[in-house]
Scaffold this active site. Structure first.
Site, PDB file in Angstrom:
ATOM      1  CE  LYS A  21      34.555  45.858  35.799  1.00 43.64           C
ATOM      2  NZ  LYS A  21      35.891  45.276  35.953  1.00 43.64           N
TER       3      LYS A  21
HETATM    4  N1  PMP Z   1      38.260  39.649  34.335  1.00 44.16           N
HETATM    5  C1  PMP Z   1      38.182  40.497  35.370  1.00 44.16           C
HETATM    6  C2  PMP Z   1      38.190  39.955  36.753  1.00 44.16           C
HETATM    7  C3  PMP Z   1      38.094  41.879  35.134  1.00 44.16           C
HETATM    8  O1  PMP Z   1      38.023  42.737  36.149  1.00 44.16           O
HETATM    9  C4  PMP Z   1      38.124  42.359  33.817  1.00 44.16           C
HETATM   10  C5  PMP Z   1      38.060  43.836  33.552  1.00 44.16           C
HETATM   11  N2  PMP Z   1      36.744  44.301  33.511  1.00 44.16           N
HETATM   12  C6  PMP Z   1      38.201  41.435  32.777  1.00 44.16           C
HETATM   13  C7  PMP Z   1      38.270  40.082  33.073  1.00 44.16           C
HETATM   14  C8  PMP Z   1      38.186  41.883  31.348  1.00 44.16           C
HETATM   15  O2  PMP Z   1      36.922  42.385  31.003  1.00 44.16           O
HETATM   16  P1  PMP Z   1      36.741  43.486  29.876  1.00 44.16           P
HETATM   17  O3  PMP Z   1      37.390  42.950  28.667  1.00 44.16           O
HETATM   18  O4  PMP Z   1      35.282  43.616  29.722  1.00 44.16           O
HETATM   19  O5  PMP Z   1      37.399  44.719  30.367  1.00 44.16           O
END
Ligand code: PMP
Length: 306
Positions: free
Chosen positions: A159
């Site tokens: 991220k």
């Molecule tokens: N895909 C992307 C590109 C994201 O930014 C997120 C948010 N973090 C998610 C999927 C979902 O991840 P999470 O369930 O860990 O929030």
């Protein structure tokens, strides 16, 4: 989405007043996107605010930092405590928590390794991400003309703050086109994910979601929902998907910390299934909301009380 100020922001080890949390214009990350971050939610539980899978989020933050060769100046344990301290200090029953580890002020130029690594954590009240109507009846999406970043261009499993201009472009296109959000295809043309969500679909009683190799972020909600779905007796298959798989699915939904479990009722102006939240989506959504609020013993370890 407007953010309402709260009392404190955690900055490099201290709780500072909201209005005093300032950084220099030469912050490296502001110029080159050299930061990593997390999005976490705290939910109201009977025993006070509980931060959902906080440890897993901070571990992912550390992994993202490692990919960008940033050494975190705090341990995972210290940052877990910092998140809890912040939620406590702001007196929030439920909120969003956003830790950011970034290259700070000190050096310019594309080589970031000499710039300091700084950390802040912000929390604010955040309701439903795609709106109550989407949560209950389903979101309307388009497949973006913007491709999801190729993991050999930017590491899709991390991220990184700079990576999110990709999602932002898709989000703008979707909103300008009158949709709630976008689904992005990966470099090979298969379905990847939403702009900040993972995607699931149901066909003939089986649940499908794109695998890691489709270039998706390994969402923590995705992982929770796979576990919940299997516990409810469904088979979950991680498999590459085509856009026609979505158009012809019986049900479809997004998962993510912000989006939680949001049904999808329409994609590219085509109705998905019955055109509203499907029964399996509802069952998974209700179990997920029970889990995050600490109401289901089996998932108690996911809720980290502050
Ligand atoms: N895909 C992307 C590109 C994201 O930014 C997120 C948010 N973090 C998610 C999927 C979902 O991840 P999470 O369930 O860990 O929030």
């Amino acid at each position: 989405m407007p953010v309402e100020p709260v009392a404190k922001i955690w900055m490099d080890g201290e709780l500072v007043d909201w209005n005093d949390a300032k950084i220099h214009v030469l912050t490296h990350a502001l110029h080159y996107g050299t930061g990593v971050f997390e999005g976490i939610r705290a939910y109201e539980t009977k025993r006070g605010p509980g931060i959902f899978r906080l440890t897993d989020h901070i571990q992912r933050l550390q992994q993202s930092a490692g990919v960008y060769m940033m050494e975190m100046p705090y341990t995972v344990e210290e940052l877990i405590e910092a998140c809890k301290d912040l939620v406590r200090a702001n007196g929030l029953e439920s909120c969003y928590v956003r830790p950011v580890v970034y290259r700070g002020y000190g050096e310019m130029g594309l080589l970031p390794l000499g710039a300091p690594v700084n950390v802040f954590i912000v929390s604010w009240r955040w309701g439903t991400y795609l709106g109550e109507d989407a949560l209950n009846n389903g979101a309307r999406l388009m497949i973006s003309s913007w491709r999801r970043i190729d993991s050999n261009a930017l590491p899709s499993g991390a991220k990184g703050t700079g990576q999110y201009v990709n999602s932002s472009l898709a989000k703008i296109e979707a909103l300008k086109g009158g949709y709630d959000d976008a689904i992005m295809l990966g470099p090979d043309g298969s379905i990847a994910e939403g702009t900040g969500e993972n995607l699931f679909l149901l066909r003939d009683g089986l649940i499908f979601t794109p695998p890691r190799s489709a270039g998706v972020l390994m969402g923590i909600t995705r992982d929770s929902v796979i576990r919940i779905a299997r516990d409810l007796g469904y088979d979950v298959v991680e498999q590459k998907l085509l856009r026609s798989d979505i158009y012809t699915a019986d049900e479809c939904f997004f998962t993510g910390t912000a989006a939680e479990v949001t049904p999808i009722r329409e994609v590219d102006d085509r109705t998905i299934g019955s055109g509203t939240r499907g029964p399996v989506t509802k069952e998974i959504q209700e179990t997920f909301f029970g889990a995050v609020k600490g109401e289901i013993d089996r998932y108690a370890s996911w809720v980290e009380l502050v």
